[in-house]
Design an enzyme around this catalytic site. Structure first.
Site, PDB file in Angstrom:
ATOM      1  N   LEU A   1      44.055  44.109  17.251  1.00 16.14           N
ATOM      2  CA  LEU A   1      44.805  43.816  16.026  1.00 16.14           C
ATOM      3  C   LEU A   1      44.595  42.331  15.783  1.00 16.14           C
ATOM      4  O   LEU A   1      44.684  41.534  16.726  1.00 16.14           O
ATOM      5  CB  LEU A   1      46.295  44.095  16.220  1.00 16.14           C
ATOM      6  CG  LEU A   1      46.724  45.563  16.407  1.00 16.14           C
ATOM      7  CD1 LEU A   1      48.223  45.636  16.656  1.00 16.14           C
ATOM      8  CD2 LEU A   1      46.351  46.390  15.191  1.00 16.14           C
ATOM      9  N   ASP A   2      44.305  41.943  14.546  1.00 14.88           N
ATOM     10  CA  ASP A   2      44.044  40.522  14.325  1.00 14.88           C
ATOM     11  C   ASP A   2      45.330  39.713  14.492  1.00 14.88           C
ATOM     12  O   ASP A   2      46.432  40.258  14.603  1.00 14.88           O
ATOM     13  CB  ASP A   2      43.348  40.257  12.983  1.00 14.88           C
ATOM     14  CG  ASP A   2      44.190  40.609  11.771  1.00 14.88           C
ATOM     15  OD1 ASP A   2      45.402  40.337  11.797  1.00 14.88           O
ATOM     16  OD2 ASP A   2      43.642  41.133  10.794  1.00 14.88           O
ATOM     17  N   ARG A   3      45.195  38.414  14.503  1.00 14.99           N
ATOM     18  CA  ARG A   3      46.297  37.514  14.863  1.00 14.99           C
ATOM     19  C   ARG A   3      47.559  37.752  14.050  1.00 14.99           C
ATOM     20  O   ARG A   3      48.670  37.716  14.578  1.00 14.99           O
ATOM     21  CB  ARG A   3      45.815  36.065  14.692  1.00 14.99           C
ATOM     22  CG  ARG A   3      46.849  35.031  15.090  1.00 14.99           C
ATOM     23  CD  ARG A   3      46.297  33.627  14.906  1.00 14.99           C
ATOM     24  NE  ARG A   3      47.250  32.613  15.322  1.00 14.99           N
ATOM     25  CZ  ARG A   3      47.051  31.302  15.224  1.00 14.99           C
ATOM     26  NH1 ARG A   3      45.906  30.859  14.733  1.00 14.99           N
ATOM     27  NH2 ARG A   3      47.973  30.451  15.614  1.00 14.99           N
TER      28      ARG A   3
END
Length: 252
Positions: free
Chosen positions: A119-121
């Site tokens: 999951l991106d930041r």
């Protein structure tokens, strides 16, 4: 932090003779596909020699090292579900010193585990971490069509016309995009949308809405492979129950 439930699945299969990529995955280093990359990059040695073939057969008594450290297949499989908060990186470590999901479980889980997928930041929500390389490989492979549902918050109301376009299928720079379902949240503003997908392309949900002229203000994965965020606070994690592990192994 408290743990809602702990279930350790003991590996009963003897590891006397197995492929090198499987050996590395079962040692809790990474999923098997990533193990192929590490092996081909020369990071794995067998009995003191670099072995570049993922299919090399490791026999009982062989000494296998990853980056110079002896590794062995784990005997306890661990399955953890995390509700990832914002501004946390989904990697084992970060060269820039930013907080990672591993920092959240540090000193709380003795086994060496790793995240399944990313999951991106700035994306919140469900993330699975495990040392089960076989399951990680299965959940990450497109052919298994693992169901994921996201709650998307946009900068402006999403028109019914655009909902239909997404539902019918868009074409982005890297090809056509099929979604399994999309709609406004009932009882909420039309800036709130739920979208169900099984594809795992990079930043796919954000790119779908950006393609239509929207800015994604918030993205939260609320469902993953049959698992939900029920009773799991943001930034917390729990061990999966025996029933959930069986479900993941046999129904996805």
């Amino acid at each position: 932090m408290p743990k809602a439930f702990c279930y350790l699945c003991t590996v009963t299969e003897e590891k006397k003779d197995m492929r090198l990529n499987r050996y590395v995955a079962h040692a809790g280093i990474c999923a098997r596909r990533k193990a192929d990359v590490f092996i081909q990059e020369g990071l794995v040695t067998v009995n003191g020699k670099v072995e570049l073939a993922p299919g090399f057969r490791v026999k009982e008594g062989d000494e296998v090292k990853f980056k110079g450290e002896i590794i062995k297949p784990v005997t306890n499989m661990v399955y953890i579900l995390m509700n990832k908060p914002r501004n946390v990186i989904t990697t084992m470590d970060d060269e820039m010193g930013r907080k990672t999901v591993m920092d959240i479980i540090k000193n709380k889980v003795p086994e060496r585990i790793y995240p399944v997928g990313r999951l991106d930041r700035n994306t919140l929500g469900l993330l699975l971490l495990t040392n089960d390389g076989e399951l990680a490989k299965r959940l990450s492979h497109p052919s298994y069509m693992v169901k994921k549902v996201y709650h998307v918050s946009l900068d402006k109301p999403v028109s019914d016309e655009h909902i239909k376009k997404i539902r019918d299928g868009l074409t982005l720079d890297d090809g056509p995009v099929e979604v399994d379902g999309v709609d406004h949240y009932i009882g909420k503003a039309k800036t709130e949308v739920g979208i169900e997908i099984h594809i795992g392309r990079n930043r796919i949900v954000r790119r779908i809405f950006e393609h239509l002229g929207y800015e994604v203000k918030g993205l939260d994965r609320v469902y993953y492979a049959g698992l939900t965020k029920k009773d799991l606070k943001r930034g917390w994690f729990r061990h999966l129950t025996e029933r959930e592990i069986i479900m993941l192994k046999h129904f996805n």
